[in-house]
Design a protein around this motif. Structure first.
Motif, short mmCIF file in Angstrom:
data_model
loop_
_atom_site.label_atom_id
_atom_site.label_comp_id
_atom_site.label_asym_id
_atom_site.label_seq_id
_atom_site.Cartn_x
_atom_site.Cartn_y
_atom_site.Cartn_z
N ASN A 80 -10.75 46.65 -23.79
CA ASN A 80 -10.85 47.70 -22.78
C ASN A 80 -9.48 48.35 -22.54
N GLU A 103 -14.91 53.94 -28.60
CA GLU A 103 -15.71 53.94 -27.37
C GLU A 103 -17.10 53.37 -27.64
N ALA A 104 -17.70 53.73 -28.77
CA ALA A 104 -19.01 53.18 -29.13
C ALA A 104 -18.91 51.67 -29.37
N ARG A 106 -16.69 49.71 -28.07
CA ARG A 106 -16.42 49.10 -26.77
C ARG A 106 -17.72 48.87 -26.01
N GLN A 107 -18.59 49.87 -26.00
CA GLN A 107 -19.87 49.73 -25.30
C GLN A 107 -20.70 48.61 -25.92
N ALA A 108 -20.73 48.55 -27.26
CA ALA A 108 -21.51 47.51 -27.94
C ALA A 108 -20.94 46.12 -27.60
N LEU A 110 -19.15 45.21 -24.95
CA LEU A 110 -19.39 44.88 -23.54
C LEU A 110 -20.86 44.49 -23.31
N GLU A 111 -21.78 45.16 -24.01
CA GLU A 111 -23.20 44.79 -23.88
C GLU A 111 -23.45 43.38 -24.41
#
Length: 129
Positions: A80, A103-104, A106-108, A110-111
């Protein structure tokens, strides 16, 4: 209904060797009795004694999951911070694609971290019962 006032004023002293006492303490700690006197009273009076039972393999598994949770949280935090630093470079055209891709990712990440944490929480809830 009044509770009968029971004063315990009789003492029965027993002496143990160090080995016997250690064995007694080990058995006492495996029960739900809060005090040694309570445990001894139940033993002598042949009353039922509730014991705790722990699955050692599950205990080891939970310790490993806790360690993994900490590592995942640290990785997610580091990732992050890296993405936030990349966002400061948004004005440079070469970094825009890299920023969008990170960013993509990062989202994956974090999920997945959240999904793993929920699984750990469910397992911990069962373990603590």
């Amino acid at each position: 209904m009044e509770k009968e006032n029971v004063n315990r004023n009789r003492i029965a002293a027993v002496r143990f060797t160090a080995a016997e006492y250690n064995k007694l303490v080990k058995r006492f700690k495996a029960t739900t009795c809060r005090k040694m006197s309570e445990y001894l009273r139940k033993c002598v009076l042949h009353q039922p004694i509730a014991t705790n039972y722990r699955n050692e393999s599950l205990d080891e598994f939970m310790l490993e999951l806790i360690r993994l949770r900490r590592e995942l949280n640290a990785l997610a935090g580091n990732f992050n911070q890296t993405v936030k630093k990349l966002h400061t470079l948004r004005q440079i055209p070469e970094f825009r694609d890299c920023i969008m891709q990170s960013e993509a990712q990062r989202q994956a990440l974090l999920e997945k971290v959240e999904e793993i944490q929920k699984a750990i929480d469910r397992t911990a809830a069962k373990w603590l019962q």
